[in-house]
Design an enzyme around this catalytic site. Structure first.
Site, PDB file in Angstrom:
ATOM      1  N   SER A 295      45.896  26.372   5.510  1.00 56.85           N
ATOM      2  CA  SER A 295      44.912  27.362   5.051  1.00 56.85           C
ATOM      3  C   SER A 295      43.689  26.605   4.553  1.00 56.85           C
ATOM      4  O   SER A 295      43.819  25.473   4.063  1.00 56.85           O
ATOM      5  CB  SER A 295      45.498  28.183   3.889  1.00 56.85           C
TER       6      SER A 295
ATOM      7  N   TYR B 272      49.839  28.151  -4.182  1.00 55.49           N
ATOM      8  CA  TYR B 272      49.572  28.333  -2.742  1.00 55.49           C
ATOM      9  C   TYR B 272      48.712  27.177  -2.219  1.00 55.49           C
ATOM     10  O   TYR B 272      49.012  26.581  -1.177  1.00 55.49           O
ATOM     11  CB  TYR B 272      48.868  29.677  -2.530  1.00 55.49           C
TER      12      TYR B 272
HETATM   13  N1  NAD Z   1      46.137  36.154   6.196  1.00 54.99           N
HETATM   14  C1  NAD Z   1      45.278  35.205   5.808  1.00 54.99           C
HETATM   15  O1  NAD Z   1      44.136  35.480   5.428  1.00 54.99           O
HETATM   16  C2  NAD Z   1      45.702  33.756   5.864  1.00 54.99           C
HETATM   17  C3  NAD Z   1      44.725  32.782   5.568  1.00 54.99           C
HETATM   18  C4  NAD Z   1      45.093  31.440   5.629  1.00 54.99           C
HETATM   19  C5  NAD Z   1      46.375  31.081   5.949  1.00 54.99           C
HETATM   20  N2  NAD Z   1      47.305  32.050   6.223  1.00 54.99           N
HETATM   21  C6  NAD Z   1      48.650  31.608   6.574  1.00 54.99           C
HETATM   22  O2  NAD Z   1      48.998  32.119   7.843  1.00 54.99           O
HETATM   23  C7  NAD Z   1      50.409  32.357   7.899  1.00 54.99           C
HETATM   24  C8  NAD Z   1      50.680  33.786   8.332  1.00 54.99           C
HETATM   25  O3  NAD Z   1      49.997  34.648   7.444  1.00 54.99           O
HETATM   26  P1  NAD Z   1      49.948  36.242   7.617  1.00 54.99           P
HETATM   27  O4  NAD Z   1      48.649  36.672   7.081  1.00 54.99           O
HETATM   28  O5  NAD Z   1      50.331  36.642   8.980  1.00 54.99           O
HETATM   29  O6  NAD Z   1      51.067  36.645   6.545  1.00 54.99           O
HETATM   30  P2  NAD Z   1      52.167  37.791   6.524  1.00 54.99           P
HETATM   31  O7  NAD Z   1      52.595  37.938   5.113  1.00 54.99           O
HETATM   32  O8  NAD Z   1      51.683  38.992   7.248  1.00 54.99           O
HETATM   33  O9  NAD Z   1      53.342  37.134   7.383  1.00 54.99           O
HETATM   34  C9  NAD Z   1      54.130  36.082   6.864  1.00 54.99           C
HETATM   35  C10 NAD Z   1      55.377  35.962   7.679  1.00 54.99           C
HETATM   36  O10 NAD Z   1      56.248  35.002   7.044  1.00 54.99           O
HETATM   37  C11 NAD Z   1      57.550  35.560   6.968  1.00 54.99           C
HETATM   38  N3  NAD Z   1      58.312  34.996   5.857  1.00 54.99           N
HETATM   39  C12 NAD Z   1      58.129  35.219   4.520  1.00 54.99           C
HETATM   40  N4  NAD Z   1      59.083  34.590   3.809  1.00 54.99           N
HETATM   41  C13 NAD Z   1      59.882  33.957   4.711  1.00 54.99           C
HETATM   42  C14 NAD Z   1      61.056  33.155   4.591  1.00 54.99           C
HETATM   43  N5  NAD Z   1      61.620  32.911   3.388  1.00 54.99           N
HETATM   44  N6  NAD Z   1      61.619  32.660   5.714  1.00 54.99           N
HETATM   45  C15 NAD Z   1      61.080  32.927   6.931  1.00 54.99           C
HETATM   46  N7  NAD Z   1      59.977  33.679   7.109  1.00 54.99           N
HETATM   47  C16 NAD Z   1      59.391  34.192   6.000  1.00 54.99           C
HETATM   48  C17 NAD Z   1      57.299  37.061   6.767  1.00 54.99           C
HETATM   49  O11 NAD Z   1      58.442  37.826   7.023  1.00 54.99           O
HETATM   50  C18 NAD Z   1      56.167  37.284   7.743  1.00 54.99           C
HETATM   51  O12 NAD Z   1      56.620  37.476   9.060  1.00 54.99           O
HETATM   52  C19 NAD Z   1      50.939  32.013   6.504  1.00 54.99           C
HETATM   53  O13 NAD Z   1      51.435  30.686   6.490  1.00 54.99           O
HETATM   54  C20 NAD Z   1      49.709  32.128   5.634  1.00 54.99           C
HETATM   55  O14 NAD Z   1      49.817  31.371   4.458  1.00 54.99           O
HETATM   56  C21 NAD Z   1      46.994  33.373   6.193  1.00 54.99           C
END
Ligand code: NAD
Length: 260
Positions: free
Chosen positions: A143, A156
């Site tokens: 991120s 985070y």
């Molecule tokens: N959405 C954003 O703005 C953003 C920005 C930067 C980075 N990210 C990163 O991108 C990735 C995906 O983000 P997103 O926005 O799709 O989030 P989201 O919360 O929609 O999805 C996260 C996924 O991780 C899974 N998960 C959670 N706990 C888990 C566990 N213990 N074991 C296995 N799987 C687990 C959830 O079930 C879900 O499918 C993450 O690593 C997040 O940190 C997101």
């Protein structure tokens, strides 16, 4: 590399960015194994892959916070797939939005277990197969919060900076085995998760939600948030032969919000 008939393990493919990654890879002919804890979400993604693409997919309940389960299920995944070319470590939790002195040890540990140790466990499970084949592409989702500060989000940010460290050192370690390891640093990606982040930021700072969203957009030179498909496209690119000489990098997909 043409991705047709390759095999990928994608964590967190039940929704959001992970779902977009699964669909993008599947549209290029990649067979997908989804590892996640959200069974209904995974089943929906598998349905979408099978109706919207010519590829196939299977889902596996894998709680990344449980190392024994990860080992057990990744053995099963590798048996079913018969090998793996691509690993996308996408799962991640938001964790607390709070001043550091209010963060509990349990919250800190859960954050590191899912966001950082989970990526280590998945890499460790897939590497022997990739090394035997002399080929692998690993993409770790970090991120921009690993690089730039985000108010009240120290656990985070720490986990995501850790992902960048893991990526660089692993890339150095396995380069001669034909395995490339890169990280992607998304900015604010449109969807339910970022709405929750903005809500908590607004609450913590006692400002309206719209102000937090507008500030996030204003930090982008193009005044936009990122779409899940933007991240998915870069994941696919990093797995093609166009990226054969890209490894150990952390690529920002942030609408320009972070430039280092
Ligand atoms: N959405 C954003 O703005 C953003 C920005 C930067 C980075 N990210 C990163 O991108 C990735 C995906 O983000 P997103 O926005 O799709 O989030 P989201 O919360 O929609 O999805 C996260 C996924 O991780 C899974 N998960 C959670 N706990 C888990 C566990 N213990 N074991 C296995 N799987 C687990 C959830 O079930 C879900 O499918 C993450 O690593 C997040 O940190 C997101």
């Amino acid at each position: 590399m043409d991705l047709q008939d390759t095999r990928a393990v994608v964590t967190g493919g039940s929704r959001g960015i992970g779902e977009a990654i699964c669909l993008e890879l599947a549209s290029r002919g990649v067979e997908i194994a989804i590892a996640d804890i959200d069974e209904d979400g995974m089943a929906d993604t598998v349905d979408r892959i099978e109706t919207e693409t010519d590829s196939t997919a299977e889902w596996y309940y894998v709680d990344l916070a449980d190392p024994d389960l990860v080992d057990e299920r990744t053995d099963e995944i590798l048996d079913d797939l018969g090998g793996v070319e691509i690993l996308v470590n996408n799962s991640g939790i938001m964790g607390p939005t709070a001043p550091l002195e209010d963060v509990t040890v349990e919250e800190w540990d859960q954050m590191m277990h899912v966001n950082l140790r989970g990526q280590f466990l998945m890499c460790r499970a897939m590497l022997p197969t990739m090394k035997d084949a002399g080929f692998g592409r690993i993409v770790n989702i970090a991120s921009i919060t690993g690089k730039a500060p985000l108010y009240n989000r120290a656990p985070y940010a720490t986990s995501k900076m850790g992902v960048i460290g893991l990526t660089r050192t692993l890339a150095d370690e396995v380069g001669e085995d034909g395995i490339n390891v890169n990280a992607i640093c998304p900015g604010s990606v449109e969807g339910p998760r970022i709405q929750r982040v903005f809500e908590k930021q607004a609450e913590a700072r006692d400002v309206p939600y719209e102000q937090v969203e507008e500030e996030a957009k204003a930090e982008s030179p193009i005044g936009q948030l990122v779409q899940p498909e933007d991240v998915a496209g870069v994941v696919a690119f990093l797995c093609t032969s166009d990226a054969d000489r890209i490894t150990g990098q952390d690529l920002n997909v942030s609408a320009g919000r972070v430039m280092y």
